[in-house]
Design a protein around this motif. Structure first.
Motif, PDB file in Angstrom:
ATOM      1  N   LYS A  21       0.829  -1.207   0.000  1.00 37.78           N
ATOM      2  CA  LYS A  21       0.000   0.000   0.000  1.00 37.78           C
ATOM      3  C   LYS A  21       0.863   1.256   0.000  1.00 37.78           C
ATOM      4  O   LYS A  21       0.485   2.273  -0.593  1.00 37.78           O
ATOM      5  CB  LYS A  21      -0.921   0.006   1.222  1.00 37.78           C
ATOM      6  CG  LYS A  21      -2.226  -0.704   0.998  1.00 37.78           C
ATOM      7  CD  LYS A  21      -3.108  -0.586   2.214  1.00 37.78           C
ATOM      8  CE  LYS A  21      -4.362  -1.424   2.057  1.00 37.78           C
ATOM      9  NZ  LYS A  21      -5.104  -1.502   3.312  1.00 37.78           N
ATOM     10  N   THR A  22       1.999   1.198   0.673  1.00 36.70           N
ATOM     11  CA  THR A  22       2.866   2.391   0.732  1.00 36.70           C
ATOM     12  C   THR A  22       3.408   2.738  -0.661  1.00 36.70           C
ATOM     13  O   THR A  22       3.794   3.872  -0.912  1.00 36.70           O
ATOM     14  CB  THR A  22       4.044   2.198   1.714  1.00 36.70           C
ATOM     15  OG1 THR A  22       4.779   1.058   1.295  1.00 36.70           O
ATOM     16  CG2 THR A  22       3.591   2.045   3.143  1.00 36.70           C
ATOM     17  N   PHE A  23       3.446   1.733  -1.535  1.00 42.45           N
ATOM     18  CA  PHE A  23       3.900   2.008  -2.918  1.00 42.45           C
ATOM     19  C   PHE A  23       2.740   2.445  -3.812  1.00 42.45           C
ATOM     20  O   PHE A  23       2.910   2.605  -5.015  1.00 42.45           O
ATOM     21  CB  PHE A  23       4.567   0.766  -3.511  1.00 42.45           C
ATOM     22  CG  PHE A  23       5.865   0.426  -2.849  1.00 42.45           C
ATOM     23  CD1 PHE A  23       6.970   1.255  -2.980  1.00 42.45           C
ATOM     24  CD2 PHE A  23       5.990  -0.707  -2.068  1.00 42.45           C
ATOM     25  CE1 PHE A  23       8.159   0.946  -2.357  1.00 42.45           C
ATOM     26  CE2 PHE A  23       7.173  -1.022  -1.442  1.00 42.45           C
ATOM     27  CZ  PHE A  23       8.275  -0.183  -1.588  1.00 42.45           C
ATOM     28  N   ARG A  24       1.575   2.612  -3.205  1.00 46.99           N
ATOM     29  CA  ARG A  24       0.366   3.078  -3.909  1.00 46.99           C
ATOM     30  C   ARG A  24       0.019   2.205  -5.126  1.00 46.99           C
ATOM     31  O   ARG A  24      -0.355   2.716  -6.192  1.00 46.99           O
ATOM     32  CB  ARG A  24       0.512   4.543  -4.337  1.00 46.99           C
ATOM     33  CG  ARG A  24       0.689   5.463  -3.158  1.00 46.99           C
ATOM     34  CD  ARG A  24       0.604   6.901  -3.538  1.00 46.99           C
ATOM     35  NE  ARG A  24       0.845   7.751  -2.379  1.00 46.99           N
ATOM     36  CZ  ARG A  24      -0.038   8.002  -1.428  1.00 46.99           C
ATOM     37  NH1 ARG A  24      -1.236   7.494  -1.497  1.00 46.99           N
ATOM     38  NH2 ARG A  24       0.273   8.782  -0.403  1.00 46.99           N
ATOM     39  N   LEU A  25       0.170   0.915  -4.945  1.00 44.74           N
ATOM     40  CA  LEU A  25      -0.210  -0.015  -6.021  1.00 44.74           C
ATOM     41  C   LEU A  25      -1.737  -0.157  -6.036  1.00 44.74           C
ATOM     42  O   LEU A  25      -2.390   0.056  -5.008  1.00 44.74           O
ATOM     43  CB  LEU A  25       0.418  -1.388  -5.775  1.00 44.74           C
ATOM     44  CG  LEU A  25       1.941  -1.455  -5.922  1.00 44.74           C
ATOM     45  CD1 LEU A  25       2.465  -2.784  -5.423  1.00 44.74           C
ATOM     46  CD2 LEU A  25       2.336  -1.261  -7.380  1.00 44.74           C
ATOM     47  N   PRO A  26      -2.324  -0.508  -7.187  1.00 46.05           N
ATOM     48  CA  PRO A  26      -3.779  -0.681  -7.234  1.00 46.05           C
ATOM     49  C   PRO A  26      -4.239  -1.734  -6.218  1.00 46.05           C
ATOM     50  O   PRO A  26      -3.569  -2.747  -6.019  1.00 46.05           O
ATOM     51  CB  PRO A  26      -4.051  -1.159  -8.663  1.00 46.05           C
ATOM     52  CG  PRO A  26      -2.846  -0.792  -9.432  1.00 46.05           C
ATOM     53  CD  PRO A  26      -1.700  -0.735  -8.494  1.00 46.05           C
ATOM     54  N   ARG A  27      -5.375  -1.476  -5.613  1.00 44.19           N
ATOM     55  CA  ARG A  27      -5.872  -2.343  -4.547  1.00 44.19           C
ATOM     56  C   ARG A  27      -6.064  -3.793  -5.014  1.00 44.19           C
ATOM     57  O   ARG A  27      -5.747  -4.740  -4.294  1.00 44.19           O
ATOM     58  CB  ARG A  27      -7.202  -1.778  -4.040  1.00 44.19           C
ATOM     59  CG  ARG A  27      -7.634  -2.434  -2.763  1.00 44.19           C
ATOM     60  CD  ARG A  27      -8.983  -1.920  -2.353  1.00 44.19           C
ATOM     61  NE  ARG A  27      -9.470  -2.694  -1.222  1.00 44.19           N
ATOM     62  CZ  ARG A  27     -10.728  -2.985  -1.009  1.00 44.19           C
ATOM     63  NH1 ARG A  27     -11.644  -2.555  -1.849  1.00 44.19           N
ATOM     64  NH2 ARG A  27     -11.106  -3.674   0.042  1.00 44.19           N
ATOM     65  N   ASP A  28      -6.597  -3.945  -6.238  1.00 44.55           N
ATOM     66  CA  ASP A  28      -6.843  -5.292  -6.751  1.00 44.55           C
ATOM     67  C   ASP A  28      -5.542  -6.076  -6.906  1.00 44.55           C
ATOM     68  O   ASP A  28      -5.486  -7.280  -6.647  1.00 44.55           O
ATOM     69  CB  ASP A  28      -7.573  -5.229  -8.103  1.00 44.55           C
ATOM     70  CG  ASP A  28      -9.016  -4.776  -7.922  1.00 44.55           C
ATOM     71  OD1 ASP A  28      -9.494  -4.790  -6.770  1.00 44.55           O
ATOM     72  OD2 ASP A  28      -9.643  -4.389  -8.928  1.00 44.55           O
TER      73      ASP A  28
END
Lengths: 248, 270
Positions: free
Chosen positions: A124-131
């Motif tokens: 999440k800290t790398f702001r990757l897509p949630r899916d």
């Protein structure tokens, strides 16, 4: 097989290393990984491996890391033979083979001390897509389940007279079909059921769902991160400007 | 036929799944193994098939140690239908699925055909003969796995939780099959939580708790022994409980069933 799998699967621990912020643990593993790639001689690599074994000892996962090494030894031997055939240089071949083991150990140090929940937070800290995060973390979470499934399927088929350890390589590969088909089918069915269960519990209902745990780095976490970066910089510097023993 | 001599099994994580288990099952006996989850029932069964080797002690099947024989060889004598049918079904059709083990054991083609037809008939699966086993319902899959085991006519038949996913009619049929196997001289071992299913079969009952055997005897005796059943967290069959409650009731018989119900709901007999 189960014995080997334990080298890659997370198990809760209470060591100092387990308690480090997962993002810092990732940083340490990435730096170790890069350091292993920068290594130019067996002496340097031995030093890095000793350092990794020390971390494993501190994290009380030494036995499991040893299993990781045992698992990769086969591939490592293959790398050695292949390199030796083409280069005729035993030292270089040995370096490549040992480097492979070191790379696996550096990554397994992260995975066997980081829970899937922590992994999710890191991603999440790398702001990757949630899916993408969900798919990856779920896959990691299901690795032990699939290992267990594999063992149970093998047991069931052996109980029907299937000899998995008999015959030549082709025969053995063919004998794996009764194991692989139920494994794949079960996984597909399970993923379908999981998708339905997730949707029935409002997965995807809001664009930015809240989180139960928010990670905040403590002072000691930051100190460990800075120490890791400094150590990496000094090690990389020493490889190129102080230690002369390069074989590459 | 089957003998476990002081068998202890410790998992790699240190959990003691079996702790000094000694058990002798004679040829032709019908045995029900009961106990709560994690009591060691399936671990015990896996020792009989040679899938697990004891940490200490010995497991003998027909006088031969399971340590000296492969599971594949042992399975000719000992057929096991595991809990989850999805762990074994893989063939393109139901008949292929049934023929798998028979071919592994080298049965001639004619006999394979004969045994497949017999097994499908016994479990009411003829109409699915050419269907994929993967599209069957949970109960049908379970029946198919049982048919697969019985097809090669093993001397010992072990059924691990055979009633899971079965409706009451299928359970009755299954109980009938177990009686039929017993009367034909087979050794039948049923691992089950389903006490109500085991009660009419009247097997010898082995009660397990935390890797140990805490009770062993005929169903009629063990199922009435509340101390043993309670200690192993096994429920008593309703019929036995009802009978014991009635026996303990002083006074006149009930006028109608509702009277009996009210009396039981009020904790009658306890």
């Amino acid at each position: 097989m189960m014995w080997l799998s334990q080298g890659f699967i997370f198990r809760r621990g209470t060591s100092v290393y387990h308690r480090i912020d997962p993002r810092v643990k990732l940083l340490i593993s990435v730096l170790l990984f890069v350091t292993v790639l920068l290594v130019r001689s067996l002496y340097e690599l031995t030093g890095i491996l000793v350092f990794m074994v020390t971390i494993a000892a501190v994290a009380t996962v030494l036995r499991r890391v040893a299993r990781t090494m045992a698992f990769t030894a086969l591939f490592s031997a293959f790398i050695f033979v292949l390199n030796f055939v083409f280069t005729r240089n035993a030292e270089t071949s040995l370096l490549y083979a040992a480097r492979f083991i070191a790379i696996v150990v550096s990554t397994s140090l992260f995975f066997i001390t980081t829970s899937p929940d922590e992994l999710e937070q890191v991603m999440k800290t790398f702001r990757l897509p949630r899916d993408v995060i969900f798919a990856f973390v779920t896959a990691v979470r299901f690795i032990p389940v699939m290992f267990l499934d594999t063992i149970q399927i093998m047991d069931a088929q052996k109980s029907r007279g299937l000899e998995l350890e008999k015959g030549n390589v082709i025969r053995r590969v063919r004998n794996m079909i009764p194991v692989l088909i139920p494994l794949v089918v079960n996984s597909v069915v399970r993923s379908g059921e999981l998708a339905e269960a997730m949707e029935s519990r409002a997965y995807g209902a809001v664009a930015r769902p809240t989180s139960l745990v928010e990670y905040k780095s403590s002072l000691s976490d930051r100190a460990v991160a800075i120490a890791a970066v400094v150590m990496f910089a000094l090690t990389a510097y020493s490889f190129y400007y102080i230690l002369p023993s390069a074989v590459l | 036929m089957i003998e476990l001599q002081d068998v202890t099994f410790v998992h790699q994580n240190g959990v003691r799944a079996l702790d000094g288990v000694s058990l002798k099952i004679d040829s032709g006996e019908t045995v029900g193994i009961v106990g709560e989850n994690g009591a060691g029932k399936t671990t015990l069964v896996k020792h009989v098939t040679g899938l697990l080797k004891p940490t200490s002690g010995k497991v003998l099947v027909d006088g031969k140690s399971t340590g000296e024989t492969s599971t594949a060889q042992l399975s000719r004598k000992v057929g096991v239908a595991f809990q989850n049918p999805d762990h074994q079904l893989f063939s393109e059709s139901v008949e292929e699925e049934m023929a798998f083990a028979l071919r592994n054991f080298g049965f001639p083609a004619e006999l394979v055909e004969q045994r497949v037809t017999w097994g499908l008939g016994l479990f009411g699966l003829e109409e699915y003969r050419k269907s994929s086993p993967l599209v069957l319902s949970g109960g049908e899959k379970k029946r198919l796995t049982l048919a697969c085991i019985l097809a090669w006519d093993p001397e010992v038949v072990i059924l691990d939780e055979p009633t899971v996913g079965q409706d009451s009619i299928q359970k009755e049929k299954l109980a009938g099959t177990i009686r039929m196997l017993a009367s034909s001289g087979k050794t039948v071992v049923v691992v089950s939580h389903d006490i109500e299913f085991l009660w009419p079969v009247q097997p010898r009952v082995v009660v397990m708790k935390a890797g140990r055997i805490v009770g062993d005897g005929p169903a009629s005796r063990i199922m009435q022994d509340r101390d043993i059943l309670d200690s192993a967290r096994v429920a008593q069959p309703q019929l036995v409980e009802f009978y014991q409650s009635l026996r303990a009731r002083p006074g006149k018989p009930f006028v109608d069933p509702l009277d009996a119900r009210r009396w039981l709901e009020g904790g009658g007999g306890k």
